[in-house]
Design an enzyme around this catalytic site. Structure first.
Site, short mmCIF file in Angstrom:
data_model
loop_
_atom_site.label_atom_id
_atom_site.label_comp_id
_atom_site.label_asym_id
_atom_site.label_seq_id
_atom_site.Cartn_x
_atom_site.Cartn_y
_atom_site.Cartn_z
CG ASP A 2 -2.01 -0.87 1.06
OD1 ASP A 2 -2.65 -0.92 -0.16
OD2 ASP A 2 -2.63 -1.26 1.99
CB VAL A 3 3.78 2.29 2.12
CG1 VAL A 3 4.90 3.41 2.18
CG2 VAL A 3 3.05 2.30 3.47
#
Length: 397
Positions: free
Chosen positions: A165-166
């Site tokens: 996600d990051v």
């Protein structure tokens, strides 16, 4: 949004339709660089409105406070044609839309492009074929949980950091900026798509994990050891643990010197034989080396070990809990006190980018729907009376 006309992205306007981690992080990254990011949520909030962790008040510390800092907020009934028409007008006025929401009638790239031919439309998918995915399912799919955890553990081990996600949020911001740069040069818009699975797959490939598997070697599970060199955690006399890493011959020489093991290590090299200036030999014989080093750490407190290592090139750190890390935040230049509505004052990070010696401080996340009048007035020239009518009709929150 940074109130500074000299900010790198001053003048860029972005409408964000998003939830969860990756896309909000991409939008916040743009906002911290000076873009005017307007987050549009359903009335009452999106599916991540109450996602943990929570403040004592019940507010989400990541959705409400963590990943929306510096944005503006508008809530709209996206199920209604009037609501979608309003958002389409905002996207056309801003010229840039970032989203991970399923396409809705009137808000597809093709429809929005008819309103704004130079539109930059950046969309995040789970899989590139449209199937849903989240960080934890993508991580499971690629093999990382079978290379994570203790060596003698049989099942998969997930990790707590949503790494994909990051990475995906930052890729999304880069892709949007690349498209905006092309628009500035050519006047042409662009449809940008990015899949969470593709980001994780690309990373696994770029780091050599997939090629290693294709060439017949399985990535081993080795607990806290460093793969391919010497690195592991050691216990100290006060019950703490220290992570120690050597990546070069100099690192190794300094570690041996500070622990006073030159003669013992030299004898081991001769007996094996091995050359511990080479990373592969340090890795191959890591258990024997750790056995020699462990007593030095066990005879010292964590503070004593740290003091000795601090004057060397050795890479090391004490292990800390989040609670321990939080106690020293006031001294870090990235952090500043932020008073977040519904959460209260706390130390929060600004942008980690330092530009010409300046670092953007943290700005509060907006209250849900708090910026309707200013957003609709600035982007669509709607007078307060019309905004009030939209609210009365339930089109906006």
């Amino acid at each position: 949004m940074i109130d500074d006309r000299t900010a790198p992205l001053a003048g860029l306007r972005v409408v964000e339709l998003s939830s969860f981690v990756a896309t909000p992080l991409g939008g916040m990254t743009l906002a911290q660089l000076g873009a005017d990011v307007v987050r549009v949520d359903p009335i009452g909030g999106g599916p991540d409105i109450g996602r943990w962790p929570l403040a004592p008040s019940g507010r989400s510390l990541y959705c409400g406070a963590g990943l929306n800092k510096g944005k503006r907020s508008l809530t709209v009934d996206l199920r209604s044609a009037r609501g979608r028409e309003l958002v389409a007008g905002l996207a056309a006025a801003a010229g840039t839309l970032v989203t991970n929401a399923p396409p809705r009638p009137g808000l597809t790239y093709e429809e929005l492009r008819e309103r704004r031919p130079d539109l930059v439309y950046a969309r995040l998918l789970g899989h590139r074929d449209g199937r849903s995915a989240v960080d934890y399912t993508v991580n499971a799919e690629l093999g990382f949980p079978y290379a994570t955890g203790p060596e003698d553990h049989d099942g998969p081990v997930n990790h707590v950091l949503p790494a994909w996600d990051v990475a995906c949020g930052l890729y999304l911001a880069i892709g949007l900026l690349a498209a905006d740069r092309r628009r500035a040069a050519t006047g042409e818009g662009r449809h940008v798509e990015l899949a969470l699975h593709d980001v994780a797959l690309a990373t696994a490939g770029n780091l050599g994990y997939l090629a290693q598997a294709q060439l017949g070697e399985a990535r081993p599970r080795i607990g806290n050891d460093l793969y391919g060199d010497f690195g592991r955690d050691f216990g100290t006399s006060d019950g703490r643990r220290v992570m120690v890493v050597t990546l070069t011959a100099r690192h190794w020489r300094d570690l041996v010197a500070v622990t006073g093991l030159e003669r013992v290590i030299a004898a081991l090299e001769e007996a094996l034989p091995a050359d511990f200036s080479r990373d592969r030999d340090r890795y191959t014989h890591r258990e024997a080396l750790a056995g020699l080093l462990a007593p030095w750490f066990a005879a010292r407190t964590a503070a004593e070990a740290g003091k000795a290592l601090a004057g060397t090139s050795v890479l090391w750190s004490h292990y800390r809990t989040f609670a321990e890390t939080a106690t020293g935040l006031a001294r870090h230049p990235l952090m500043a006190e932020l008073t977040q509505p519904g959460v209260g004052p706390h130390l929060a990070p600004g942008s980690p980018l330092v530009l010409d010696g300046r670092q953007a401080p943290p700005e509060p996340a907006p209250e849900l729907g708090a910026d309707a009048e200013t957003v609709l007035g600035e982007l669509l020239d709607l007078p307060p009376s019309e905004v009030a009518a939209l609210r009365a009709d339930g089109v906006i929150g």
